[in-house]
Design an enzyme around this catalytic site. Structure first.
Site, PDB file in Angstrom:
ATOM      1  N   PRO A  96     -37.016 -32.604  19.881  1.00 61.12           N
ATOM      2  CA  PRO A  96     -36.131 -31.950  20.778  1.00 61.12           C
ATOM      3  C   PRO A  96     -34.719 -32.152  19.940  1.00 61.12           C
ATOM      4  O   PRO A  96     -34.485 -33.038  19.245  1.00 61.12           O
ATOM      5  CB  PRO A  96     -36.068 -32.862  22.021  1.00 61.12           C
ATOM      6  CG  PRO A  96     -36.612 -34.146  21.788  1.00 61.12           C
ATOM      7  CD  PRO A  96     -37.887 -33.643  20.588  1.00 61.12           C
ATOM      8  N   CYS A 281     -37.786 -22.768  20.959  1.00 57.64           N
ATOM      9  CA  CYS A 281     -37.456 -22.721  19.494  1.00 57.64           C
ATOM     10  C   CYS A 281     -36.042 -22.017  19.077  1.00 57.64           C
ATOM     11  O   CYS A 281     -35.635 -22.705  18.224  1.00 57.64           O
ATOM     12  CB  CYS A 281     -38.582 -21.889  18.594  1.00 57.64           C
ATOM     13  SG  CYS A 281     -39.867 -22.990  18.853  1.00 57.64           S
TER      14      CYS A 281
HETATM   15  C1  UDX Z   1     -43.470 -28.279  20.443  1.00 58.40           C
HETATM   16  C2  UDX Z   1     -41.917 -28.022  19.512  1.00 58.40           C
HETATM   17  O1  UDX Z   1     -41.222 -27.560  20.763  1.00 58.40           O
HETATM   18  C3  UDX Z   1     -42.210 -26.797  18.552  1.00 58.40           C
HETATM   19  O2  UDX Z   1     -40.928 -26.860  17.682  1.00 58.40           O
HETATM   20  C4  UDX Z   1     -43.143 -27.247  17.709  1.00 58.40           C
HETATM   21  O3  UDX Z   1     -43.186 -26.188  16.644  1.00 58.40           O
HETATM   22  C5  UDX Z   1     -44.340 -27.711  18.195  1.00 58.40           C
HETATM   23  O4  UDX Z   1     -44.087 -28.783  19.289  1.00 58.40           O
HETATM   24  P1  UDX Z   1     -44.471 -27.081  22.001  1.00 58.40           P
HETATM   25  O5  UDX Z   1     -46.176 -27.401  21.819  1.00 58.40           O
HETATM   26  O6  UDX Z   1     -44.150 -25.811  22.749  1.00 58.40           O
HETATM   27  O7  UDX Z   1     -43.826 -27.062  20.712  1.00 58.40           O
HETATM   28  O8  UDX Z   1     -44.067 -28.571  22.639  1.00 58.40           O
HETATM   29  P2  UDX Z   1     -44.587 -29.336  24.109  1.00 58.40           P
HETATM   30  O9  UDX Z   1     -45.400 -28.255  24.851  1.00 58.40           O
HETATM   31  O10 UDX Z   1     -43.783 -30.070  24.597  1.00 58.40           O
HETATM   32  O11 UDX Z   1     -45.838 -30.294  23.408  1.00 58.40           O
HETATM   33  C6  UDX Z   1     -45.540 -31.283  22.673  1.00 58.40           C
HETATM   34  C7  UDX Z   1     -46.821 -32.278  23.331  1.00 58.40           C
HETATM   35  O12 UDX Z   1     -46.637 -33.345  22.243  1.00 58.40           O
HETATM   36  C8  UDX Z   1     -46.365 -32.936  24.677  1.00 58.40           C
HETATM   37  O13 UDX Z   1     -47.688 -32.756  25.185  1.00 58.40           O
HETATM   38  C9  UDX Z   1     -46.114 -34.358  24.162  1.00 58.40           C
HETATM   39  O14 UDX Z   1     -46.863 -35.279  25.489  1.00 58.40           O
HETATM   40  C10 UDX Z   1     -47.087 -34.436  23.088  1.00 58.40           C
HETATM   41  N1  UDX Z   1     -46.623 -35.839  22.282  1.00 58.40           N
HETATM   42  C11 UDX Z   1     -45.268 -35.960  21.828  1.00 58.40           C
HETATM   43  C12 UDX Z   1     -47.427 -37.016  21.848  1.00 58.40           C
HETATM   44  O15 UDX Z   1     -48.743 -36.646  22.173  1.00 58.40           O
HETATM   45  N2  UDX Z   1     -46.988 -37.669  20.846  1.00 58.40           N
HETATM   46  C13 UDX Z   1     -45.850 -38.084  20.834  1.00 58.40           C
HETATM   47  O16 UDX Z   1     -45.340 -39.245  20.131  1.00 58.40           O
HETATM   48  C14 UDX Z   1     -44.715 -37.026  21.142  1.00 58.40           C
HETATM   49  C1  UDX Z   2     -40.510 -17.261  19.031  1.00 56.64           C
HETATM   50  C2  UDX Z   2     -40.909 -16.612  17.888  1.00 56.64           C
HETATM   51  O1  UDX Z   2     -41.029 -15.227  17.979  1.00 56.64           O
HETATM   52  C3  UDX Z   2     -42.120 -17.039  17.201  1.00 56.64           C
HETATM   53  O2  UDX Z   2     -42.512 -16.590  16.084  1.00 56.64           O
HETATM   54  C4  UDX Z   2     -42.010 -18.790  16.885  1.00 56.64           C
HETATM   55  O3  UDX Z   2     -43.253 -19.314  16.561  1.00 56.64           O
HETATM   56  C5  UDX Z   2     -41.587 -19.316  18.296  1.00 56.64           C
HETATM   57  O4  UDX Z   2     -40.342 -18.854  18.596  1.00 56.64           O
HETATM   58  P1  UDX Z   2     -41.224 -17.344  21.620  1.00 56.64           P
HETATM   59  O5  UDX Z   2     -39.690 -18.111  21.665  1.00 56.64           O
HETATM   60  O6  UDX Z   2     -42.434 -18.017  22.029  1.00 56.64           O
HETATM   61  O7  UDX Z   2     -41.409 -17.037  20.044  1.00 56.64           O
HETATM   62  O8  UDX Z   2     -40.899 -15.919  22.207  1.00 56.64           O
HETATM   63  P2  UDX Z   2     -40.087 -14.731  21.847  1.00 56.64           P
HETATM   64  O9  UDX Z   2     -40.993 -13.508  22.069  1.00 56.64           O
HETATM   65  O10 UDX Z   2     -39.909 -14.734  20.259  1.00 56.64           O
HETATM   66  O11 UDX Z   2     -38.902 -14.569  22.679  1.00 56.64           O
HETATM   67  C6  UDX Z   2     -37.782 -15.510  22.551  1.00 56.64           C
HETATM   68  C7  UDX Z   2     -36.561 -14.923  23.524  1.00 56.64           C
HETATM   69  O12 UDX Z   2     -36.046 -13.680  23.024  1.00 56.64           O
HETATM   70  C8  UDX Z   2     -37.236 -14.745  24.810  1.00 56.64           C
HETATM   71  O13 UDX Z   2     -36.360 -15.411  25.770  1.00 56.64           O
HETATM   72  C9  UDX Z   2     -37.386 -13.176  25.141  1.00 56.64           C
HETATM   73  O14 UDX Z   2     -37.302 -12.663  26.408  1.00 56.64           O
HETATM   74  C10 UDX Z   2     -36.153 -12.912  24.252  1.00 56.64           C
HETATM   75  N1  UDX Z   2     -36.033 -11.671  23.557  1.00 56.64           N
HETATM   76  C11 UDX Z   2     -37.029 -11.275  22.614  1.00 56.64           C
HETATM   77  C12 UDX Z   2     -35.412 -10.644  23.984  1.00 56.64           C
HETATM   78  O15 UDX Z   2     -34.275 -10.853  24.825  1.00 56.64           O
HETATM   79  N2  UDX Z   2     -35.465  -9.366  23.362  1.00 56.64           N
HETATM   80  C13 UDX Z   2     -36.241  -9.008  22.231  1.00 56.64           C
HETATM   81  O16 UDX Z   2     -36.260  -7.933  21.814  1.00 56.64           O
HETATM   82  C14 UDX Z   2     -37.348 -10.053  22.248  1.00 56.64           C
END
Ligand code: UDX
Ligand code: UDX
Length: 477
Positions: A96, A281
């Protein structure tokens, strides 16, 4: 080091770790794949017999879990034991944005990466390949390496423990994660150990053709991920900025996007205007980029990318202002229906969803919200909207001003306006003529996701406002 990997483990069972490991398990039945997480409730949900209770909603995910869970895919809280038995450990924990201290508001907080690296240093056995999957600031691999190497210094001479670090960022987008993982545009692997890179290539080779696997140095890999997300976000801000101009000039953003996108140098993807980008992200990665640029004295570059975020926030505030103006300058005590709360369709993820800012603005202005989302739960919405103060600066309980609608009819009943914030397919099938009868007059639909065909409404008594749809909207009635 042998490049034969038999057991892999992933720290972090979130939106990235869970689906990524499910696909690896499905494609590599010879591998044992363990996904670990500190959060016991989350692991319990991944292990739930009822597959509708999985903590992550992704089309196609349930089938994968059904096929692999308990066979070669395991979800566990036994972090130490899982690390010890793995040849390769993926780090997929969240990073974060820092809230306090150096770099607050911009830099990523690497505390979970650090604690994961420390656990690996302590509990790994033999040769272990550590793969960073989390999106992280450039040079994070160095932090991981430093922790792993310093742990080795304290070891006895005859210890067989050793580590290599790779960066292999994940490019999946939520809502299409399984398809993105099954058919990736590319797989990026950064590192300097050929043997370790080959070990990871050997996993991906089971379903990804080798020409799609890019091998780079570790810093290029880390920076590529930040840059890819920054470019994608920049496209959304670019098209959103032009959507505002369309509304002023009478142009239609869809026509502009089509005409612009047909230039093969620009491309047609990621040119949909909307209420602004959300998700875990884009904002975080741009803030990271901005922070790194400032750190290296690249002020102009930092300012350039910061504007992408400013336009995003501006778009959300701009939409709220339009709604309030159309509803005679006030939304106080008016019921507004919100269609979709997640940051995009086909996900239950609400992180950085534009709905948060827009709904907060409306609540602060005194509106009552009725919310319908196919996957997001009431508690999750309340958590996102808490800590609001009204226009007089007094805090209020958001739960008293929001309710979940279980049907479109309930959402519409007695409402002054309906706001479409997420592009779920099911919203395209709504029978608006029925809905219109239930709303207060004059009734407004604000379509921020190009769900409605405006031609269907020329004769109806609904007022339609479509984002980026200049000439027809204000002049329609
Ligand atoms: C996260 C990040 O947001 C993204 O930028 C990165 O690419 C991958 O990790 P996401 O999987 O979407 O993406 O996050 P989240 O759904 O919050 O999952 C992270 C998990 O890690 C949580 O379930 C949390 O409990 C766990 N965690 C965190 C651990 O198991 N150990 C830790 O020390 C910290
Ligand atoms: C993004 C990247 O696409 C992915 O490659 C990376 O690993 C993580 O971040 P994600 O955030 O899951 O993926 O979704 P994405 O489809 O990229 O959309 C991101 C945001 O942009 C959403 O809120 C979506 O509604 C918005 N968006 C996307 C638009 O408003 N217009 C578009 O044409 C495309």
């Amino acid at each position: 080091m042998s490049d034969e990997v038999k057991t892999i483990c992933c720290i972090g069972a979130g939106y990235v770790g869970g689906p990524t490991m499910a696909v690896i398990a499905d494609k590599c039945r010879y591998l044992k794949v363990i996904v670990v997480d500190l959060n016991k409730d989350k692991i319990d949900s991944w292990n739930n017999e009822d597959l509708t209770k999985l903590p992550v909603y992704e089309p196609g995910l349930k089938d994968l879990i059904k096929r692999c869970r308990g066979k070669n895919l395991f979800f566990s809280t036994k972090i130490q034991q899982s690390i010890a038995e793995s040849d390769m450990v993926f780090i997929s924990v969240n990073t974060p944005t820092k809230q306090t201290g150096l770099g607050a508001g911009e830099a990523s907080d690497l505390k979970y990466i650090e604690s994961s690296a420390r656990s690996i240093a302590e509990f790994a056995t033999g040769n272990t390949i550590v793969v960073e999957k989390s999106t992280i600031p450039v040079k994070t691999a160095e932090v991981i390496k430093t922790i792993l190497i310093s742990s080795q210094k304290g070891l006895e001479k005859n210890s067989t423990k050793s580590f290599t670090v790779l960066s292999s960022p994940e490019f999946l987008a939520e809502g299409t994660a399984i398809d993105d993982l099954m058919n990736p545009s590319r797989v990026l692997i950064g590192g300097d150990s050929k043997t370790s890179i080959n070990a990871l290539v050997n996993i991906y080779k089971n379903w990804v053709s080798e020409e799609k696997i890019i091998k780079t140095n570790i810093w290029s890999s880390e920076l590529s991920k930040l840059t890819a997300n920054a470019f994608l976000a920049q496209r959304v801000s670019s098209i959103n900025s032009i959507s505002a101009l369309c509304e002023k000039t009478g142009a239609d953003i869809r026509e502009v996007a089509k005409a612009v996108g047909m230039d093969y140098r620009i491309g047609r993807h990621f040119l949909k205007s909307g209420p602004g980008f959300g998700g875990s992200c884009f904002k975080k990665d741009i803030l990271n980029l901005v922070y790194i640029c400032k750190l290296y004295g690249l002020k102009e570059v930092a300012n350039y990318w910061e504007e992408v975020l400013k336009i995003n926030r501006w778009q959300q505030n701009r939409l709220t202002t339009i709604i309030v103006k159309k509803l005679f300058g006030t939304v106080t005590s008016k019921k507004i229906g919100i269609l979709g709360f997640a940051f995009k369709a086909n996900t239950n993820d609400t992180r950085e969803s534009p709905a948060i800012k827009i709904c907060s603005n409306l609540l602060i202005d005194g509106a009552r919200l009725s919310i319908y989302d196919p996957k997001v739960k009431f508690d999750e919405i309340c958590n996102n909207l808490k800590d609001l103060n009204n226009a007089n600066g007094n805090s209020f309980k958001v739960e008293d001003f929001i309710s979940m609608a279980s049907s479109y009819e309930e959402l519409a009943n007695n409402s002054d306006a309906i706001l479409i914030l997420t592009e779920w397919d099911e919203f395209k099938k709504i029978e608006w003529s029925k809905i219109a009868k239930l709303m207060r007059k004059p009734s407004w639909i604000f379509d921020c996701r190009d769900i409605i065909d405006i031609n269907d409404f020329k004769e109806s008594d609904l007022n339609i406002w479509k984002l980026g749809f200049g000439s027809n909207v204000d002049n329609l009635k």
